[in-house]
Motif scaffolding. Structure first.
Motif, PDB file in Angstrom:
ATOM      1  N   LEU A   1      14.422  42.950 -75.500  1.00 55.56           N
ATOM      2  CA  LEU A   1      14.750  42.055 -74.448  1.00 55.56           C
ATOM      3  C   LEU A   1      13.892  40.723 -74.734  1.00 55.56           C
ATOM      4  CD1 LEU A   1      17.293  41.221 -72.624  1.00 55.56           C
ATOM      5  CD2 LEU A   1      16.082  42.071 -70.733  1.00 55.56           C
ATOM      6  N   LEU A   2      12.394  41.048 -74.545  1.00 56.54           N
ATOM      7  CA  LEU A   2      11.461  40.414 -74.559  1.00 56.54           C
ATOM      8  C   LEU A   2      11.189  39.502 -75.963  1.00 56.54           C
ATOM      9  CD1 LEU A   2       9.044  41.852 -72.159  1.00 56.54           C
ATOM     10  CD2 LEU A   2      10.488  40.029 -71.656  1.00 56.54           C
ATOM     11  N   GLY A   3      12.080  40.073 -76.943  1.00 57.78           N
ATOM     12  CA  GLY A   3      11.773  39.537 -78.430  1.00 57.78           C
ATOM     13  C   GLY A   3      10.834  40.122 -79.195  1.00 57.78           C
ATOM     14  N   ARG A   4      10.274  41.351 -78.568  1.00 61.05           N
ATOM     15  CA  ARG A   4       9.532  42.124 -79.328  1.00 61.05           C
ATOM     16  C   ARG A   4      10.052  43.044 -80.230  1.00 61.05           C
ATOM     17  NH1 ARG A   4       5.945  43.369 -73.907  1.00 61.05           N
ATOM     18  NH2 ARG A   4       5.388  41.235 -73.510  1.00 61.05           N
ATOM     19  N   ARG A   5       9.421  43.565 -81.302  1.00 60.81           N
ATOM     20  CA  ARG A   5      10.094  44.707 -82.258  1.00 60.81           C
ATOM     21  C   ARG A   5       9.099  45.869 -82.108  1.00 60.81           C
ATOM     22  NH1 ARG A   5      11.965  41.412 -87.792  1.00 60.81           N
ATOM     23  NH2 ARG A   5      13.567  40.041 -86.563  1.00 60.81           N
ATOM     24  N   PRO A   6       9.216  46.823 -81.254  1.00 58.80           N
ATOM     25  CA  PRO A   6       8.475  47.935 -81.255  1.00 58.80           C
ATOM     26  C   PRO A   6       8.519  48.809 -82.670  1.00 58.80           C
ATOM     27  CG  PRO A   6      10.611  48.274 -80.131  1.00 58.80           C
ATOM     28  CD  PRO A   6      10.523  46.886 -80.379  1.00 58.80           C
ATOM     29  N   PRO A   7       7.366  49.277 -82.920  1.00 62.57           N
ATOM     30  CA  PRO A   7       7.214  49.864 -84.238  1.00 62.57           C
ATOM     31  C   PRO A   7       8.330  51.023 -84.475  1.00 62.57           C
ATOM     32  CG  PRO A   7       5.471  50.476 -83.008  1.00 62.57           C
ATOM     33  CD  PRO A   7       6.105  49.220 -82.241  1.00 62.57           C
ATOM     34  N   GLN A   8       8.692  51.664 -83.423  1.00 63.32           N
ATOM     35  CA  GLN A   8       9.738  52.795 -83.631  1.00 63.32           C
ATOM     36  C   GLN A   8      11.001  52.295 -84.073  1.00 63.32           C
ATOM     37  OE1 GLN A   8       7.893  52.120 -81.093  1.00 63.32           O
ATOM     38  NE2 GLN A   8       7.081  54.123 -80.139  1.00 63.32           N
ATOM     39  N   ASP A   9      11.271  50.724 -84.019  1.00 58.58           N
ATOM     40  CA  ASP A   9      12.573  50.406 -84.706  1.00 58.58           C
ATOM     41  C   ASP A   9      12.414  50.246 -86.176  1.00 58.58           C
ATOM     42  OD1 ASP A   9      13.498  49.998 -82.266  1.00 58.58           O
ATOM     43  OD2 ASP A   9      13.688  47.945 -82.221  1.00 58.58           O
ATOM     44  N   ALA A  10      11.163  49.920 -86.592  1.00 57.44           N
ATOM     45  CA  ALA A  10      11.020  49.920 -88.096  1.00 57.44           C
ATOM     46  C   ALA A  10      10.967  51.265 -88.609  1.00 57.44           C
ATOM     47  CB  ALA A  10       9.873  49.424 -88.247  1.00 57.44           C
ATOM     48  N   TRP A  11      10.530  52.092 -87.898  1.00 61.49           N
ATOM     49  CA  TRP A  11      10.406  53.505 -88.651  1.00 61.49           C
ATOM     50  C   TRP A  11      11.762  54.269 -88.472  1.00 61.49           C
ATOM     51  CZ3 TRP A  11       6.039  55.422 -84.460  1.00 61.49           C
ATOM     52  CH2 TRP A  11       4.815  54.620 -84.684  1.00 61.49           C
ATOM     53  N   HIS A  12      12.600  53.946 -87.633  1.00 60.68           N
ATOM     54  CA  HIS A  12      13.837  54.282 -87.676  1.00 60.68           C
ATOM     55  C   HIS A  12      14.876  53.874 -88.757  1.00 60.68           C
ATOM     56  CE1 HIS A  12      14.429  56.972 -84.079  1.00 60.68           C
ATOM     57  NE2 HIS A  12      13.986  56.027 -83.323  1.00 60.68           N
ATOM     58  N   ARG A  13      14.567  52.358 -89.153  1.00 62.20           N
ATOM     59  CA  ARG A  13      15.180  51.836 -90.144  1.00 62.20           C
ATOM     60  C   ARG A  13      14.619  52.428 -91.556  1.00 62.20           C
ATOM     61  NH1 ARG A  13      14.388  47.190 -87.091  1.00 62.20           N
ATOM     62  NH2 ARG A  13      12.292  46.866 -88.368  1.00 62.20           N
TER      63      ARG A  13
END
Length: 235
Positions: free
Chosen positions: A62-74
């Motif tokens: 929501l704050l425009g940050r990209r947690p590393p977990q998102d990249a790991w999931h992708r």
């Protein structure tokens, strides 16, 4: 997926009889055996070790940050798509080992071993992106820094060749392969000659047509050496 058995106990006796002449494989401790690794095994472990509550992830996004977990999931999605396609090559005499750890913190996504030789496959999930593969880097869209995927793939293949040659005691060449999952389009630099590029996981069966590089006994020996975790400790 261990030795590509379709189910628990299926033709297990036949497989183990086939391996009985190779004590390195027959007496490999289970903790050192990489063959059961699932595609993206290292990413699964990382996600399990560093979980974040759903609320925290939602707030970060929501704050425009990209947690590393998102990249790991992708990335895990890409590893699963490519790994599943590679596993289907077993019927043609190929073996695949997923998620091989290299010191200090690198991972070979997939190592394919069969009649066409040894292929070191690096996977990248690029859903909907228009990808341009250069001689050393990969661009995945405007405004994004090119990534050194090609260079990294070459380096991992060189490391794999060195380790396997030492372990097998005959020369093993590992060829770099760069596989994309989910790309809208992939454009290749004509100067890129030494790295094979798989534009989509649906093109993986093309690798199964390769042949004339390793005899069956050498395929078995390379697989035995490669599946041993200790083989890679000095990579």
């Amino acid at each position: 997926m261990s030795d590509f058995r379709p189910g628990p106990g299926a033709h297990e006796g036949k497989q183990e009889t086939r391996y009985a002449s190779d004590p390195d494989r027959l007496f490999l401790p289970p903790d050192d055996d990489l063959a059961p690794n699932r595609p993206g095994e290292a990413l699964r472990v990382r996600l399990a070790e560093q979980p974040r509550a759903r609320a925290a992830l939602w707030c970060a996004r929501l704050l425009g940050r990209r947690p590393p977990q998102d990249a790991w999931h992708r990335q895990l999605l890409g590893e699963q798509a490519v790994g599943t396609a590679l596993d289907q090559l077993a019927a043609g005499g190929w073996y695949v080992i997923h998620s091989i750890p290299l010191p200090p913190a690198a991972v070979i996504g997939h190592l394919l071993i069969g009649p066409g030789g040894v292929l070191c496959v690096g996977t990248h999930y690029v859903r909907g992106a228009r990808v341009r593969v250069g001689e050393d880097t990969v661009g995945t869209g405007r405004g994004r820094e090119p990534q050194p995927y090609v260079r990294e793939c070459r380096q991992q293949a060189r490391r794999a060749a060195y380790v396997l040659t030492r372990g097998c005691r005959f020369r093993v060449e590992a060829r770099p392969v760069l596989a994309f999952a989910g790309a809208a389009d992939v454009e290749l630099d004509p100067a890129l000659r030494d790295v094979r590029v798989i534009r989509d996981e649906r093109d993986i069966p093309l690798l199964g047509r390769l042949g004339g590089v390793l005899a069956p006994d050498r395929v078995e020996r390379v697989y035995t050496v490669a599946r041993n975790r200790r083989t890679w400790l000095r990579a």
